[in-house]
Motif scaffolding. Structure first.
Motif, PDB file in Angstrom:
ATOM      1  N   PRO A   4      36.213 -23.371  28.139  1.00 10.00           N
ATOM      2  CA  PRO A   4      37.176 -24.431  27.892  1.00 10.00           C
ATOM      3  C   PRO A   4      38.138 -24.656  29.037  1.00 10.00           C
ATOM      4  O   PRO A   4      38.825 -25.663  29.068  1.00 10.00           O
ATOM      5  CB  PRO A   4      37.920 -23.937  26.637  1.00 10.00           C
ATOM      6  CG  PRO A   4      37.715 -22.471  26.610  1.00 10.00           C
ATOM      7  CD  PRO A   4      36.384 -22.238  27.223  1.00 10.00           C
ATOM      8  N   PRO A  14      32.279 -34.292  25.988  1.00  9.05           N
ATOM      9  CA  PRO A  14      32.829 -33.241  25.131  1.00  9.05           C
ATOM     10  C   PRO A  14      32.216 -33.259  23.741  1.00  9.05           C
ATOM     11  O   PRO A  14      31.907 -34.312  23.200  1.00  9.05           O
ATOM     12  CB  PRO A  14      34.323 -33.569  25.082  1.00  9.05           C
ATOM     13  CG  PRO A  14      34.399 -35.026  25.376  1.00  9.05           C
ATOM     14  CD  PRO A  14      33.268 -35.319  26.321  1.00  9.05           C
ATOM     15  N   TYR A  15      32.055 -32.080  23.167  1.00 10.53           N
ATOM     16  CA  TYR A  15      31.508 -31.987  21.815  1.00 10.53           C
ATOM     17  C   TYR A  15      32.497 -32.573  20.817  1.00 10.53           C
ATOM     18  O   TYR A  15      32.115 -33.299  19.908  1.00 10.53           O
ATOM     19  CB  TYR A  15      31.220 -30.524  21.474  1.00 10.53           C
ATOM     20  CG  TYR A  15      30.297 -30.358  20.292  1.00 10.53           C
ATOM     21  CD1 TYR A  15      28.917 -30.461  20.447  1.00 10.53           C
ATOM     22  CD2 TYR A  15      30.802 -30.110  19.022  1.00 10.53           C
ATOM     23  CE1 TYR A  15      28.064 -30.318  19.362  1.00 10.53           C
ATOM     24  CE2 TYR A  15      29.958 -29.959  17.937  1.00 10.53           C
ATOM     25  CZ  TYR A  15      28.592 -30.067  18.107  1.00 10.53           C
ATOM     26  OH  TYR A  15      27.752 -29.936  17.026  1.00 10.53           O
ATOM     27  N   PHE A  16      33.776 -32.249  20.997  1.00  8.63           N
ATOM     28  CA  PHE A  16      34.793 -32.857  20.139  1.00  8.63           C
ATOM     29  C   PHE A  16      36.025 -33.201  20.968  1.00  8.63           C
ATOM     30  O   PHE A  16      36.271 -32.630  22.028  1.00  8.63           O
ATOM     31  CB  PHE A  16      35.164 -31.955  18.955  1.00  8.63           C
ATOM     32  CG  PHE A  16      35.896 -30.685  19.319  1.00  8.63           C
ATOM     33  CD1 PHE A  16      37.282 -30.641  19.365  1.00  8.63           C
ATOM     34  CD2 PHE A  16      35.193 -29.522  19.595  1.00  8.63           C
ATOM     35  CE1 PHE A  16      37.957 -29.472  19.684  1.00  8.63           C
ATOM     36  CE2 PHE A  16      35.852 -28.342  19.912  1.00  8.63           C
ATOM     37  CZ  PHE A  16      37.237 -28.317  19.960  1.00  8.63           C
ATOM     38  N   TYR A  41      42.690 -24.639  19.525  1.00  7.90           N
ATOM     39  CA  TYR A  41      41.632 -25.288  20.307  1.00  7.90           C
ATOM     40  C   TYR A  41      40.649 -24.259  20.868  1.00  7.90           C
ATOM     41  O   TYR A  41      39.425 -24.430  20.785  1.00  7.90           O
ATOM     42  CB  TYR A  41      42.276 -26.098  21.433  1.00  7.90           C
ATOM     43  CG  TYR A  41      41.362 -26.432  22.586  1.00  7.90           C
ATOM     44  CD1 TYR A  41      40.495 -27.512  22.525  1.00  7.90           C
ATOM     45  CD2 TYR A  41      41.380 -25.662  23.752  1.00  7.90           C
ATOM     46  CE1 TYR A  41      39.663 -27.819  23.586  1.00  7.90           C
ATOM     47  CE2 TYR A  41      40.551 -25.968  24.818  1.00  7.90           C
ATOM     48  CZ  TYR A  41      39.697 -27.043  24.730  1.00  7.90           C
ATOM     49  OH  TYR A  41      38.872 -27.340  25.785  1.00  7.90           O
ATOM     50  N   PHE A  45      36.741 -23.910  19.927  1.00 10.37           N
ATOM     51  CA  PHE A  45      35.726 -23.987  20.979  1.00 10.37           C
ATOM     52  C   PHE A  45      34.767 -22.803  20.883  1.00 10.37           C
ATOM     53  O   PHE A  45      33.542 -22.961  20.920  1.00 10.37           O
ATOM     54  CB  PHE A  45      36.410 -24.012  22.348  1.00 10.37           C
ATOM     55  CG  PHE A  45      35.454 -24.095  23.510  1.00 10.37           C
ATOM     56  CD1 PHE A  45      35.106 -25.314  24.058  1.00 10.37           C
ATOM     57  CD2 PHE A  45      34.909 -22.943  24.059  1.00 10.37           C
ATOM     58  CE1 PHE A  45      34.226 -25.392  25.125  1.00 10.37           C
ATOM     59  CE2 PHE A  45      34.025 -23.006  25.128  1.00 10.37           C
ATOM     60  CZ  PHE A  45      33.689 -24.235  25.665  1.00 10.37           C
ATOM     61  N   GLN A  60      31.779 -29.844  26.873  1.00  3.34           N
ATOM     62  CA  GLN A  60      33.012 -29.165  26.533  1.00  3.34           C
ATOM     63  C   GLN A  60      33.751 -29.874  25.414  1.00  3.34           C
ATOM     64  O   GLN A  60      33.478 -31.017  25.096  1.00  3.34           O
ATOM     65  CB  GLN A  60      33.932 -29.110  27.751  1.00  3.34           C
ATOM     66  CG  GLN A  60      33.360 -28.346  28.920  1.00  3.34           C
ATOM     67  CD  GLN A  60      34.402 -28.159  29.993  1.00  3.34           C
ATOM     68  OE1 GLN A  60      35.575 -28.048  29.722  1.00  3.34           O
ATOM     69  NE2 GLN A  60      33.956 -28.124  31.218  1.00  3.34           N
ATOM     70  N   ALA A  61      34.709 -29.160  24.873  1.00  2.00           N
ATOM     71  CA  ALA A  61      35.683 -29.801  23.998  1.00  2.00           C
ATOM     72  C   ALA A  61      36.731 -30.451  24.890  1.00  2.00           C
ATOM     73  O   ALA A  61      36.924 -30.045  26.030  1.00  2.00           O
ATOM     74  CB  ALA A  61      36.313 -28.757  23.088  1.00  2.00           C
ATOM     75  N   CYS A  84      32.469 -38.315  23.346  1.00  2.00           N
ATOM     76  CA  CYS A  84      32.546 -37.158  22.449  1.00  2.00           C
ATOM     77  C   CYS A  84      31.731 -37.410  21.179  1.00  2.00           C
ATOM     78  O   CYS A  84      31.484 -38.549  20.796  1.00  2.00           O
ATOM     79  CB  CYS A  84      33.999 -36.846  22.097  1.00  2.00           C
ATOM     80  SG  CYS A  84      34.808 -38.098  21.075  1.00  2.00           S
TER      81      CYS A  84
END
Length: 213
Positions: A4, A14-16, A41, A45, A60-61, A84
């Protein structure tokens, strides 16, 4: 080392996307009031990395505190919103008062509408998080239509929110709630499979929270 803290690249999706309102820094608080949010966060992650096969270096987040100094902040932020897989708004008293958070919501809503032109039955890839008790947060109409009650996250989470659990030292309940949120994010991401969009879709973003007042 990937993770992260790795430098953010405009090519990374980013995934989220963690959408939250900053808390002003007070004197005598070297860690900053957002340190609790950063802790959440990082835990989220790590759990998502365990639950999925995504590559930490490539997917990444997104947290705006991780944008490198000197970078084009708005460009990075809009790219993350355009790519995302899940939008994770952190509900707090400041969140729905934040102009930019209202614009982030507008951007993701536009992307969903664009996606549903070709796939109208896609589930909503938004996983709200209660940071404080729902009694302390005024939720505008644009957000009230979402599912906010997660029975599997525990009654104490519903009553106090994540920060409330932290503040009261309810670490076991807190970890259980974070684990449930991580699972919800992965489930929604794998079900919705939201298409990326062109950032041009985000021209003239509106504070959709203000419109509800």
């Amino acid at each position: 080392m990937s993770g992260p803290y790795e430098s953010h690249s405009v090519r990374q999706a980013p995934y989220f996307f963690l959408s939250y309102a900053h808390v002003p820094i007070a004197r005598g608080d070297p860690g900053g009031p957002d340190r609790h949010l950063v802790e959440f966060y990082e835990q989220l992650f790590d759990l998502i990395m365990q639950l999925t096969t995504v590559d930490a270096g490539g997917t990444q987040a997104f947290l705006d505190r991780r944008i490198p100094l000197g970078a084009e902040w708005e460009k990075h932020l809009k790219h993350a919103l355009a790519t995302c897989q899940v939008f994770v708004p952190v509900y707090s008293p400041r969140y729905f008062e934040s102009e930019w958070c209202g614009k982030e919501w507008d951007a993701f809503e536009r992307r969903q509408q664009h996606h549903r032109k070709s796939r109208p039955h896609t589930v909503t890839p938004i996983v709200p998080v209660w940071w404080l008790s729902p009694d302390r947060v005024r939720v505008p109409a644009v957000a009230r239509r979402l599912q906010h009650t997660h029975v599997d996250l525990g009654g104490e989470y519903q009553q106090k929110g994540l920060f409330g659990l932290m503040a009261e030292g309810r670490r076991t309940r807190y970890r259980q709630a974070v684990w449930g949120i991580a699972q919800a994010i992965v489930e929604v991401a794998e079900t919705a499979r939201l298409d990326p969009c062109d950032v041009a879709l985000f021209e003239d973003l509106r504070n959709v929270f203000q419109e509800d007042q």
